[in-house]
Design a protein around this motif. Sequence first.
Motif, mmCIF file in Angstrom:
data_model
loop_
_atom_site.group_PDB
_atom_site.id
_atom_site.type_symbol
_atom_site.label_atom_id
_atom_site.label_comp_id
_atom_site.label_asym_id
_atom_site.label_seq_id
_atom_site.Cartn_x
_atom_site.Cartn_y
_atom_site.Cartn_z
ATOM 1 N N GLU A 189 0.815 -1.222 0.000
ATOM 2 C CA GLU A 189 0.000 0.000 0.000
ATOM 3 C C GLU A 189 0.848 1.272 0.000
ATOM 4 O OE1 GLU A 189 -3.201 -0.002 -0.341
ATOM 5 O OE2 GLU A 189 -3.388 -2.180 -0.282
ATOM 6 N N GLY A 190 2.142 1.143 0.093
ATOM 7 C CA GLY A 190 3.011 2.317 0.110
ATOM 8 C C GLY A 190 2.987 3.050 1.440
ATOM 9 N N LEU A 191 2.824 2.325 2.533
ATOM 10 C CA LEU A 191 2.817 2.926 3.873
ATOM 11 C C LEU A 191 4.200 2.808 4.493
ATOM 12 C CD1 LEU A 191 -0.482 1.259 5.168
ATOM 13 C CD2 LEU A 191 -0.239 3.438 3.985
ATOM 14 N N LEU A 192 4.471 3.697 5.428
ATOM 15 C CA LEU A 192 5.735 3.637 6.153
ATOM 16 C C LEU A 192 5.474 3.082 7.547
ATOM 17 C CD1 LEU A 192 7.309 7.083 5.197
ATOM 18 C CD2 LEU A 192 7.686 4.858 4.139
ATOM 19 N N LEU A 193 6.299 2.120 7.939
ATOM 20 C CA LEU A 193 6.143 1.491 9.249
ATOM 21 C C LEU A 193 7.329 1.841 10.138
ATOM 22 C CD1 LEU A 193 4.921 -2.175 8.648
ATOM 23 C CD2 LEU A 193 3.735 -0.386 9.908
ATOM 24 N N ASP A 194 7.036 2.091 11.385
ATOM 25 C CA ASP A 194 8.121 2.339 12.338
ATOM 26 C C ASP A 194 7.694 1.760 13.684
ATOM 27 O OD1 ASP A 194 10.633 3.648 13.197
ATOM 28 O OD2 ASP A 194 9.253 4.754 14.488
ATOM 29 N N VAL A 195 8.654 1.193 14.388
ATOM 30 C CA VAL A 195 8.360 0.645 15.702
ATOM 31 C C VAL A 195 9.439 1.084 16.687
ATOM 32 C CG1 VAL A 195 9.492 -1.536 15.062
ATOM 33 C CG2 VAL A 195 7.984 -1.453 17.036
ATOM 34 N N GLN A 196 8.975 1.595 17.816
ATOM 35 C CA GLN A 196 9.859 1.966 18.916
ATOM 36 C C GLN A 196 9.442 1.132 20.119
ATOM 37 O OE1 GLN A 196 12.336 4.200 18.532
ATOM 38 N NE2 GLN A 196 11.737 4.559 16.396
ATOM 39 N N SER A 197 10.413 0.600 20.855
ATOM 40 C CA SER A 197 10.050 -0.284 21.956
ATOM 41 C C SER A 197 11.104 -0.227 23.058
ATOM 42 C CB SER A 197 9.914 -1.730 21.443
ATOM 43 O OG SER A 197 9.444 -2.570 22.466
ATOM 44 N N GLN A 198 10.629 -0.415 24.279
ATOM 45 C CA GLN A 198 11.523 -0.516 25.427
ATOM 46 C C GLN A 198 11.121 -1.730 26.237
ATOM 47 O OE1 GLN A 198 11.243 3.678 27.032
ATOM 48 N NE2 GLN A 198 13.421 3.280 27.361
ATOM 49 N N LYS A 199 12.107 -2.508 26.627
ATOM 50 C CA LYS A 199 11.851 -3.728 27.364
ATOM 51 C C LYS A 199 11.075 -3.413 28.650
ATOM 52 C CE LYS A 199 12.434 -8.177 27.684
ATOM 53 N NZ LYS A 199 11.739 -9.059 26.772
ATOM 54 N N ASN A 200 9.973 -4.153 28.842
ATOM 55 C CA ASN A 200 9.113 -4.037 30.033
ATOM 56 C C ASN A 200 8.401 -2.692 30.151
ATOM 57 O OD1 ASN A 200 9.898 -6.638 30.896
ATOM 58 N ND2 ASN A 200 11.741 -5.786 31.848
ATOM 59 N N LYS A 201 8.474 -1.884 29.092
ATOM 60 C CA LYS A 201 7.741 -0.599 29.123
ATOM 61 C C LYS A 201 6.719 -0.482 28.005
ATOM 62 C CE LYS A 201 11.143 2.201 31.546
ATOM 63 N NZ LYS A 201 11.973 3.433 31.523
#
Length: 438
Positions: free
Chosen positions: A413-425
């Motif tokens: 679909e031409g979308l941009l994906l981003d993921v931010q993550s912190q362990k146990n948060k």
Amino acid sequence: MRLHTKLALFTTISTLTVLIVFVVLLPQIMQEVAFSNTNQALLQQKQKVLQQINVTGIDYYLEGDSTYGSYSMLKDEYISLEHVDATALTDTLITEQRLVDRDTINYRILMHSFRSGDQAYLLEIGKKTASISADARALQQTALYILLPLALVILLIQIVYNRYLLKPLGYIIRSRLLKASFPFNRQADKLKSSTYDFLYLDESISQLMQQINYAFEKEREFTSNASHELMTPISILQSKIENLAEDESLSDDQYKKLESITHIIRRLKKIVNALLLISRVDNNQFDNQDVLVINEMVEQVVEELQHRIAQKDIVLDIRLSRITLKNINRDLLFQLFYNIINNAIKFNKTGGSINITDRQLSGSAYAVLIEDSGTGIDEQLLKEVFYRFKKGATRAEGYGLGLSIVDAIARHEGLLLDVQSQKNKGSCFTVTFQEKHL
């Protein structure tokens, strides 16, 4: 700094270095040349004086005196003739000082001794060296005045020429790398250049893209065929197990074993269906001409997952604008948000929270953010979170395909994906829609 600028600077600096060295050495070179010319002129003057002595006799110069000296008005040159007692004749060129009217002056001197009759004479013809050095310094200053603007001109010419020379390289980067989207089905225009290296680079990149396309097509074909072929025997096996489970003569132990087998078969079907969906998305078997309102769709997804949200007593907060999206596939976008929100529930803690918000970005882009208070993702696994069958130790509950489906849909679909993550948060997934979707 860009390549053409670096090349221009390098060429200019190297040229300037050579010119500066030349300018620094110029006085010495000039002095050597001037001395050589002066020596030649002194020798010619000596010949003229000797010829004159042969014609008029030495008394013409001495006129009864034992010495003869003549200086030019500015003391630049002089000639002297005197008796000497030396028996050995000399003929040499030296640079020495002479005292003239209480002025000590450096001269380039030709010293020649000869005999006339029984008497030895020493002839000196000199030329002031100060005038030679002054000429060299003047030439050095003039050269500097010329070289500085000349260096600027060289720099400008180099920048313009390098920019023109490297223009095909910029075209290759833009058309073959930056604007190309995988799979590389669209053929870019043929490169127009008379430089063999750029043509070779362009051809090599094109061949590499074709090889990648071929390998991807083979993998996609295998996944599609294997998934199709697996579905039929799995369905038959599931049907037979379910029929067998209806037999009332089975013992409890046998029934539990059949239930375990049925669970495994259902798991297999989900994996195969997920692979089939990825294969269909990769094969562009979905159009993207739908129009939808984003907050309505997300609420539909949440409604389907409401029972799971309630099971974990999760606090859900949805704050989405009423944005209409176009040029998108409704079913695929539904599946994308379903998988992300389902993961936010699956890997959340009891009594946790999920916040779904949006924001308008610069450049006519729009983003939806799904943020949870779950277990988070290990930093080393974060870059591989969209890989197929890639699961973290805390995510053993899934099959490792949910986010792979999300990634395939986003690419389609031409979308941009981003993921931010912190362990146990917790984690935050951002889905960005481009201008064509708004």
